[in-house]
Structure formats: structure tokens, C-alpha cells
Write an enzyme that holds these catalytic residues in place. Structure first.
Site, short mmCIF file in Angstrom:
data_model
loop_
_atom_site.label_atom_id
_atom_site.label_comp_id
_atom_site.label_asym_id
_atom_site.label_seq_id
_atom_site.Cartn_x
_atom_site.Cartn_y
_atom_site.Cartn_z
N GLU A 116 -7.46 63.85 39.06
CA GLU A 116 -8.71 63.95 39.83
C GLU A 116 -9.55 62.70 39.58
OE1 GLU A 116 -9.45 68.71 40.32
OE2 GLU A 116 -10.30 67.78 38.55
N HIS A 240 -20.49 67.43 45.31
CA HIS A 240 -19.05 67.20 45.49
C HIS A 240 -18.87 66.46 46.80
CE1 HIS A 240 -14.76 67.86 45.65
NE2 HIS A 240 -14.79 68.45 44.47
N ARG A 288 -17.16 61.18 41.00
CA ARG A 288 -17.72 61.96 42.09
C ARG A 288 -19.03 61.42 42.67
NH1 ARG A 288 -16.86 68.03 40.28
NH2 ARG A 288 -14.66 67.66 40.63
N HIS A 349 -22.67 70.91 43.95
CA HIS A 349 -21.48 71.50 43.35
C HIS A 349 -21.67 71.97 41.92
CE1 HIS A 349 -17.23 72.17 42.77
NE2 HIS A 349 -17.17 71.30 41.78
N ARG A 384 -20.86 64.90 35.63
CA ARG A 384 -19.71 65.57 35.00
C ARG A 384 -18.39 65.02 35.53
NH1 ARG A 384 -16.44 70.16 36.58
NH2 ARG A 384 -17.67 70.24 38.47
#
Ligand code: FAD
Ligand code: SIN
Length: 531
Positions: A116, A240, A288, A349, A384
Site C-alpha cells: 500500500e 482517503h 495518502r 477516512h 497515518r
């Protein structure tokens, strides 16, 4: 008014997601535990998690790599000790989940690791594209089978019980449990305990568009704040990059693992693969905040409704095998991801900020521990890293339980507590007030406190919050509580914490990006709010 005496349970856990159930299972080896959930036991974000759980399991990977990736994504605001604490415990947490029967994907016997954004290596263990559901089911099964655990759904905690609620008012912040609205009977019940673990999840629903479930209204953060605990980094709201754009289905996530397995982002009008302009090196696998800002920029710059995420260049079988849940859901909406692009938009998100906790999951308040998305432990910093949050739930859920057990003999029984007082309230005659204010908060937070901020917009939001405050407090003071009213009060409290924190941070770092202070300060500092 009568008194509430004694305690039915040793420990009260508020929340039945990954953090709450991990704590409960560990505690139940020695103590009786009551677990409360708002709505269904599966109502939290845990059940919705798609991508997976990050852990160093590959021989070519190291803890140092995972620590570095976490701190790079977190814009240096992370607490290094916490980052090490969590990442070094990840492999053991995965072992424990395997013991509980989570059917992680495997390849020739070894756990399959996907990739990811922001991760330099493949290190995400997963159950297809529906990891959260499998984890939630395994934890719930273990809890249901444990005679020391009582699971009570449909309980909306209103506030924590503290020394202020004692018969002999002490004014102390010592926490003795919580007042909870039984959603079926409409009565508020006092649940007392020697120790309380707050694991009530994030505050995503403060925004109009969010991937989080309906109940993510920041109740835990707001309750702890009202009880006197410090709250930090609330301006760090994660968006997100790829939530499905669909007029009917508004909060369906398209996992980052789609980009991890080769998915590319395109401008639907120009056809350009635009990530090259924003992060030429990492492209779609940049952290992100960078990808979400790129998508937001394309949408605003070109007046688009959405951007396109395309993985159709991969073989259809590969796509179906890796993303069966998403593939099926999209087919039902007339989109075939094996043949063409998926329209996506950014959406709120994850709540990186929250109740401040130390490595034992202790909050500022004696008797109150906290774990999971409602906390700010120092792990995530300003942004995060993908798939680090379930991990945080397991590590801190266990830390809370261990600390409670180790100091058990120092924890007193609860004193006499005043029961919930309903003598001065009536049933609401204007439910429309709640609906109107819910919508208003979520809309101005989206428009004024979103991905790109300015001081002027933040001040506009602060002004709206001041206006709504009087109205909501007046309503709360006069009418019997309902879950909607509890949530509205907490949403407004969280909106205030987010905006106040955002105004305090006069720099851009990670998820907090403001046009008025585009530079990053040389020294990273937490935004800590003190009640
Ligand atoms: P939750 O799982 O949200 O549980 C909160 C609990 O508190 C619930 O039981 C709720 O009923 C209860 N509660 C709330 N308010 C009250 C109240 N007033 N009274 C009583 N009970 C209350 N993270 C990853 O690491 N990997 C992923 O792949 C991933 N994918 C995600 C996908 C989606 C769509 C979303 C929304 C999040 C994802 N995340 C992922 C984030 C992760 O799922 C959450 O951060 C994590 O599950 C939070 O767990 P928790 O135990 O802290 O809270
Ligand atoms: C995702 O699957 O994209 C979500 C992962 C996460 O939130 O950590």
C-alpha cells in the site's frame, strides 16, 4: 433521587471493535468484563477495514524500514518510542490473530503480503479485500465464547462517570464507568467499574463525505474531553484518495491495495496519468495525504466530479482474485473494474488525533485507559501510514489490559454515584433540529476544514460552531437523550476540537495543509488541547 452503589463488573470496555475486544480478551483471563457497543457489535470501523494489517514478516524487510516509512508518512510528528513499540509488536499480534482463526491469505503456506501507499516493502497481511470483517468476526467469536465477557450491543454511552458524579462530590477526574442510553428501553443506565477502557473509534462522520460508518461520531473523544482528559493533533484528519464516486452509494472505499497491485490514476477529461506531476518517484503509491491532495487538485482545477482509478490492464482473473468484494459490489452498480476505470473521489477516512495516551494506554484521568482510533498515541503523527491503525488497536488494546491487571490492587471500588437525572427533561418535540444541525456541521466541516485549508475558512467554521453550541446545549439541557442527540453533541465537540487545533497549527505538515502557512516548521510539535 436514589444512589447507584457497587459494581457489576470489574472492567468496563466502551467499544467492540479491534481495540475494545483485544483489551477485553486479555482482561478476561483474570477479570469480568462488560463490553458496550453503540448499535450492533459490528458497527465500528473495524468491520469495514479492507486493505489489511502492516507487519514486518518478509525476510527482506526490517523493523527499521517500517519505522522509517511510518515516520516519513507522519511528517516527523510521530513519537519514535511509540512507533518502535507498535512496530516491534506487530508480528506477535498477527500470530495471535492466526491463533484466533483469522483466515489470512497465504501463498505456498506463507502469509501473502500486499503493498500500500507509503510502504517501501510488501508487508500488509490481509483476508482478500475484506480484512476487517474477518478480524471482527474472529474477535467476536472468541469474546462470545469467553464466560468472563458480557457483550451488550445497543448502548450509547452519554458521558463518563467521574468524581463529579459522586454522591459526595469530589470534583476528581477519577473515572468510575459510564452512563449509557439503552437504545431499546430509552433509559440511561449507570455502568460502574474499577477500570474503564475507552475504545469508541474515530470522528469521521463530522465530515459530509467519509468512508467511516454512521456511528463514527467521536463519542469517545468528546466524552474524555468533557471529563477532563487532554486531546491532541485533532487537526490531523486523514482523507482517503479513493472513495467510490456514486450518487447512491456514498461511502464505499476502494482499497489502497488496488494501487498497491498496479492501479493507476487518470484525469477522465485529459486522460493524463497526473501523479507524475505531484510525486514522480512514488506515483500512485505516495503517502495518502499527497495522493488525496493530488486528486482534490485535479477535481477542483478541471471542475470534475471524480477522477479515474484504473486496474483493468491487469488480467481479469488477478483483479477478481485480489479484490472479490469490491469487484462484486461494483458489478452491482454497473461498473466492471476488470474492463474499465472506477470513478473515485477523496473522502474523510481516519482520525489521527484523539485522547492522549502513554505506552500503557493510560489517559490523563485515573481509572481511564484508551486504545484505538479514539486516541493519539504518537504512532501516526501528522498522517497515518496505511494499515497501521488496526495494528495500533491490537498493541494498545493489549497494553491497556496488561497495565490494568498489573495495577489492579491499587484500583478502588467505585463510591456511591448519583444516577442519571431525568427529572428536568421532556421528550423532544422538534427532532428536525437534530437533523438540521447534523447536516450543517458536516457540510461546513467539509467545505471549510477539508483537505486544503485557509485561516479565513477555519474562522468561518469556528463562528458556525459558536452559533450552534448554544442551540445544541439548550436542546441537550431540555430534552431526553436519544442516540442522535448524543451524537450531535459529540460531533459538535469534535468539530470544535478539530478547528481549534487547526487554527493553532501555523504551518503545513502532513494532513494539515493551509495556504496561509505553506511552509513546515523545522521542529515538529503536537497540538495539545487542555480542557
Ligand atoms: P471501531 O472499530 O470503530 O469501534 C468503535 C466501537 O465503539 C464500536 O463498537 C462502536 O459501537 C462503539 N461506540 C462508539 N461510540 C459509542 C458510544 N457512545 N457508546 C458505546 N459504544 C460506542 N485500518 C487498517 O489498519 N487497515 C485497513 O485496511 C483499514 N481499512 C479501513 C477501511 C475503512 C472503510 C475504514 C472506515 C477504516 C479502515 N481502517 C483500516 C481504519 C480502521 O478500520 C480503524 O481505525 C479501526 O478499525 C478502529 O478500531 P477501533 O477499535 O478503535 O474502533
Ligand atoms: C485501504 O484499504 O485502503 C485502507 C487501509 C487503511 O486505512 O489503512
Amino acid at each position: 433521587m436514589g444512589m447507584t452503589r457497587g459494581m457489576t463488573h470489574d472492567v468496563l470496555v466502551i467499544g467492540s471493535g479491534a481495540a475494545g475486544l483485544t483489551a477485553a480478551l486479555e482482561l478476561a483471563e483474570h477479570k469480568k468484563v462488560l463490553v458496550l457497543a453503540k448499535g450492533k457489535l459490528t458497527s465500528g470501523s473495524t468491520a469495514w477495514a479492507q486493505g489489511g494489517i502492516a507487519a514486518v514478516l518478509d525476510a527482506g524487510d526490517t523493523f527499521d524500514n517500517h519505522i522509517r516509512d511510518t515516520m516519513v508518512a507522519g511528517g516527523g510528528l510521530n513519537d519514535r518510542e511509540t512507533v518502535e513499540f507498535v512496530i516491534e509488536r506487530a508480528p506477535k499480534a498477527i500470530d495471535r490473530l492466526c491463533e484466533l482463526g483469522v483466515p489470512f491469505n497465504r501463498e505456498e503456506g506463507d502469509l501473502h503480503l500486499t503493498r500500500e501507499g507509503g510502504h517501501s516493502h510488501r508487508r500488509i497481511v490481509h483476508v482478500n479485500d475484506a480484512t476487517g470483517w474477518a478480524v471482527q468476526a474472529a474477535l467476536l467469536k472468541a469474546a462470545e465464547e469467553n464466560p468472563n465477557i458480557t457483550l451488550l450491543p445497543n448502548q450509547s454511552c452519554v458521558d463518563l462517570v467521574t468524581g463529579r458524579n459522586q454522591k459526595d462530590y469530589s470534583g476528581s477526574g477519577r473515572v468510575w464507568g459510564a452512563y449509557a442510553l439503552d437504545e431499546e428501553s430509552g433509559k440511561v443506565v449507570t455502568h460502574l467499574a474499577r477500570a474503564t477502557v475507552l475504545a469508541a473509534g474515530g470522528a469521521g462522520r463530522v465530515y459530509l463525505f467519509s468512508t467511516a460508518p454512521r456511528g463514527a461520531t467521536g463519542d469517545g473523544i468528546a466524552m474524555a474531553w468533557r471529563a477532563g482528559a487532554r486531546v491532541s493533533n485533532m487537526e490531523m484528519m486523514q482523507f482517503h484518495p479513493t472513495c467510490l464516486y456514486n450518487l447512491e452509494v456514498k461511502n464505499f472505499l476502494i482499497t489502497e491495495a488496488v494501487r498497491g497491485e498496479g492501479g493507476r490514476l487518470f484525469n477522465p477529461v485529459t486522460g493524463e496519468r497526473y501523479m507524475e506531476k505531484y510525486d514522480a518517484e512514488r506515483m500512485e503509491l505516495a503517502p495518502r495525504d499527497i495522493v488525496a491532495r493530488a486528486n482534490d487538485d485535479q477535481i477542483k482545477r478541471y471542475g470534475l466530479d471524480y477522477v479515474n482509478l484504473d486496474i483493468s490492464h491487469q488480467p481479469a482473473e488477478f483483479v477478481k482474485e485480489h479484490f472479490p468484494t469490491i469487484h462484486e459490489k461494483l458489478l452491482g452498480l454497473g461498473i466492471d473494474m476488470t474492463k474499465g476505470p472506477i470513478p473515485v473521489v477523496p473522502a474523510q477516512h481516519y482520525t489521527c488525533g484523539g485522547v492522549k495516551v502513554d505506552l500503557d494506554a493510560r489517559t490523563d484521568l485515573p481509572g481511564l485507559w484508551a486504545a484505538g482510533e479514539c486516541t493519539e498515541s504518537g504512532l501516526h503523527g501528522a498522517n497515518r501510514l496505511a494499515s497501521n491503525s488496526l495494528l495500533e488497536c491490537f498493541v494498545f488494546g493489549e497494553a491497556a489490559a496488561k497495565d490494568i491487571l498489573s495495577c489492579w490492587d491499587e484500583l478502588d471500588d467505585p463510591p456511591e454515584i448519583l444516577p442519571w437525572d431525568e427529572s428536568r427533561v421532556t421528550d423532544s418535540d422538534e427532532e428536525v433540529v437534530i437533523k438540521q444541525n447534523w447536516t450543517e456541521i458536516r457540510r461546513f466541516m467539509w467545505n471549510y476544514v477539508g483537505i486544503v485549508r485557509t485561516t479565513k475558512r477555519l474562522e468561518r467554521a469556528a463562528h458556525r460552531i459558536r452559533l450552534l453550541r448554544d442551540e445544541v446545549e439548550d436542546y441537550y439541557g431540555h430534552f431526553r437523550v436519544t442516540t442522535d442527540l448524543i451524537e450531535l453533541r459529540n460531533l459538535l465537540e469534535c468539530a470544535n476540537l478539530i478547528v481549534t487545533s487547526a487554527l493553532k497549527r501555523q504551518e503545513s505538515r502532513g494532513l494539515h495543509f493551509t495556504l496561509d502557512y505553506p511552509e513546515t516548521d523545522p521542529i515538529a510539535r503536537d497540538t495539545v488541547l487542555v480542557p
